[in-house]
Scaffold this active site. Structure first.
Site, PDB file in Angstrom:
ATOM      1  N   GLU A  80      -0.688   4.966  -2.378  1.00 31.52           N
ATOM      2  CA  GLU A  80       0.345   5.841  -1.792  1.00 31.52           C
ATOM      3  C   GLU A  80       1.114   6.578  -2.883  1.00 31.52           C
ATOM      4  O   GLU A  80       2.342   6.519  -2.980  1.00 31.52           O
ATOM      5  CB  GLU A  80       1.274   5.037  -0.870  1.00 31.52           C
ATOM      6  CG  GLU A  80       0.529   4.489   0.350  1.00 31.52           C
ATOM      7  CD  GLU A  80       1.434   3.850   1.414  1.00 31.52           C
ATOM      8  OE1 GLU A  80       2.568   3.454   1.089  1.00 31.52           O
ATOM      9  OE2 GLU A  80       0.995   3.751   2.570  1.00 31.52           O
TER      10      GLU A  80
ATOM     11  N   GLU B 281      -5.280   2.733   5.331  1.00 35.20           N
ATOM     12  CA  GLU B 281      -4.424   1.720   5.952  1.00 35.20           C
ATOM     13  C   GLU B 281      -4.035   2.167   7.351  1.00 35.20           C
ATOM     14  O   GLU B 281      -3.577   3.291   7.534  1.00 35.20           O
ATOM     15  CB  GLU B 281      -3.115   1.527   5.161  1.00 35.20           C
ATOM     16  CG  GLU B 281      -3.287   0.981   3.768  1.00 35.20           C
ATOM     17  CD  GLU B 281      -1.940   0.756   3.068  1.00 35.20           C
ATOM     18  OE1 GLU B 281      -0.893   0.793   3.737  1.00 35.20           O
ATOM     19  OE2 GLU B 281      -1.952   0.545   1.839  1.00 35.20           O
TER      20      GLU B 281
END
Ligand code: CA
Length: 494
Positions: A187, A285
């Site tokens: 991320e 995810e």
């Protein structure tokens, strides 16, 4: 006589209890049966993956995993048996304080990744190694430098990233893992490895990339961002990577439906990158709650009071709803076309280390206190108090247990939920009957594979098992090996 009648009465009560127990048992196994519409995947190897980074710390805390019949098994085997075909694991450089106390969140160092990768390979699953290039959680709000890299110049840091990547991959593969993909940062919206300058970040990405290419050119390299709901920013990220000549194969995003916009937008963003830059795309995810209840005494991300309403929460908080979410996200990625390579579910087994369900008062307090001791000792909660030295503002304040125990595919006692079967049911099988090793043709090795499977020497996943059942009677036994041999010898029709 009287005594005899008494014994009869006791026996009849015992019999009644046994019948009731048997009925309850039947009800328990027949209670939930999920329905999943198959997806016509563009790719036969579409990734139906799961991140289970916390598994070793959970096992150390005494957690055992069981199949839906209650039989204790290796979690990795249960996942493979239910159609999961890829495992993701995060790597932190050094998630320990100077006294060796773990920061928690699974204490996921390289050694843990190697062990999880080894077990995944045993059951035919590849590994995605998710480097955070940090000593603890890296996400849009923090991309902190590993302690050992504090004070390094950019050039020194570039070298450290490359060396750490190569050494880690070597250690993970040496343990027996089959590394299929490497994620260079987690991320990384706002930085990576302690670097937050948009001019310098590409140098870190490319140091990591070069190390992976040098290690093995067949490994896919993934970059990972989040907030796909910020559509133009997300598309700009791909433009930015291109302008800075970042070498990668897969553009990955997180997709949590309570934060990250619509499925149509997800397909649009990923499609833009796939088509404009000829990259693979995936969801690294996702997750969804099957209940709003908590079972470990630590507040959940999705609960009665938070993240449980919104336009993009299209599914019930049930096992069926959880399975529907998985199917829908896979479908959204598949809608991109052949460049859409898969979806990983995040921490689908991070269950409680001690069930607090239904407890109150002193009983609840005692269970919670026991859980806290396990989280601290084995790192099985999202953070331990020892993380405070590294992350005082967040983990150091709010440390505790699992915030996703209601988003897993396991009951608090470790038993697989019906929703886990979505990973197998979503996939339309295609195989040749008798082709137990799934090579595409019938050969003597298929008979050998059946024999080895029966001797517990070779693992056959769900598709291979269906193929191995050469007489298609619903059961794999030695007659299936015999039948394959007879077909090859021309004694039987295929
Ligand atoms: Ca919880």
């Amino acid at each position: 006589m009287k005594q005899h009648r008494m014994i009869q009465r006791i026996l009849s009560v015992i019999l009644a209890v046994m019948i009731m127990t048997a009925c309850l048992g039947l009800q328990a196994t027949a209670a939930v049966e999920i329905q999943v519409e198959e997806i016509d995947f563009h790719r036969a190897d579409f990734i139906r993956g799961m991140d289970v980074s916390s598994v070793i710390s959970l096992e150390d805390s005494g957690v055992v995993f069981r199949d839906e019949n209650g039989v204790e098994k290796d979690l990795l085997r249960i996942l493979a048996d239910h159609g999961v075909n890829y495992i993701r694991v995060r790597v932190w450089n050094d998630p320990y304080d100077k006294d060796g106390n773990g920061y928690g969140g699974g204490n996921n160092d390289v050694e843990k990744a190697a062990e999880i990768g080894r077990r995944a390979a045993k059951y035919g699953m590849k590994l995605l190694v998710d480097f955070h290039y940090s000593d603890f959680w890296a996400d849009p709000s923090k991309q902190k430098s590993p302690k050992a890299w504090d004070g390094m110049s950019l050039d020194q840091r570039v070298k450290a990233v490359g060396d750490f990547t190569t050494q880690s991959l070597d250690q993970i593969r040496s343990a027996g893992a089959e590394i299929g993909m490497v994620q260079i940062g987690n991320e990384t919206n706002s930085g990576i490895a302690g670097i937050s300058s948009f001019d310098d970040m590409p140098k870190i990405f490319n140091a990591a990339s070069a190390a992976v290419r040098g290690f093995d050119r067949d490994i896919l390299i993934a970059v990972h961002f989040t907030n796909p709901e910020q559509t133009s920013t997300m598309k700009w990220r791909a433009d930015y990577l291109d302008q800075h000549n970042v070498d990668y194969d897969v553009f990955a995003t997180s997709y949590y439906p309570y934060w990250h916009g619509s499925l149509a937008n997800l397909t649009d963003v990923l499609g833009y990158v796939a088509n404009k830059y000829d990259k693979y795309v995936m969801v690294a995810e996702t997750s969804y709650a099957n209940t709003l209840a908590d079972s470990d005494g630590h507040a959940n991300t999705v609960s009665e009071w938070s993240n449980n309403t919104g336009d993009n929460l299209l599914w019930d908080f049930t096992e069926q709803g959880q399975a529907d979410e998985v199917r829908a996200v896979m479908n959204a990625v598949n809608n991109v076309g052949e460049k859409g390579i898969g979806v990983f579910y995040w921490e689908g087994a991070w269950i409680t280390v001690g069930d607090t369900t239904g407890l109150s008062g002193a009983e609840y307090d005692a269970q919670l206190s026991g859980n806290k001791a396990l989280w601290e000792r084995f790192g099985s909660g999202w953070a331990s108090r020892f993380s405070g030295e590294y992350d005082p503002e967040d983990a150091g304040k709010w440390y505790g247990g699992s915030a996703v125990d209601n988003q897993t595919f396991f009951a608090p006692d470790g038993r697989a939920l019906a929703s886990l079967s979505v990973f197998d049911k979503v996939h339309r099988d295609s195989y040749l009957v008798g082709d137990a090793n799934l090579s595409g043709e019938l050969e003597i090795l298929d008979a050998t594979a059946v024999q080895r499977h029966l001797a517990d020497l070779t693992y056959l996943g769900p598709t291979a098992l269906r193929a191995a059942d050469s007489d298609q009677n619903g059961n794999v036994d030695i007659l299936d090996a015999t039948r394959i041999q007879r077909i090859l010898a021309g004694y039987e029709e295929e």
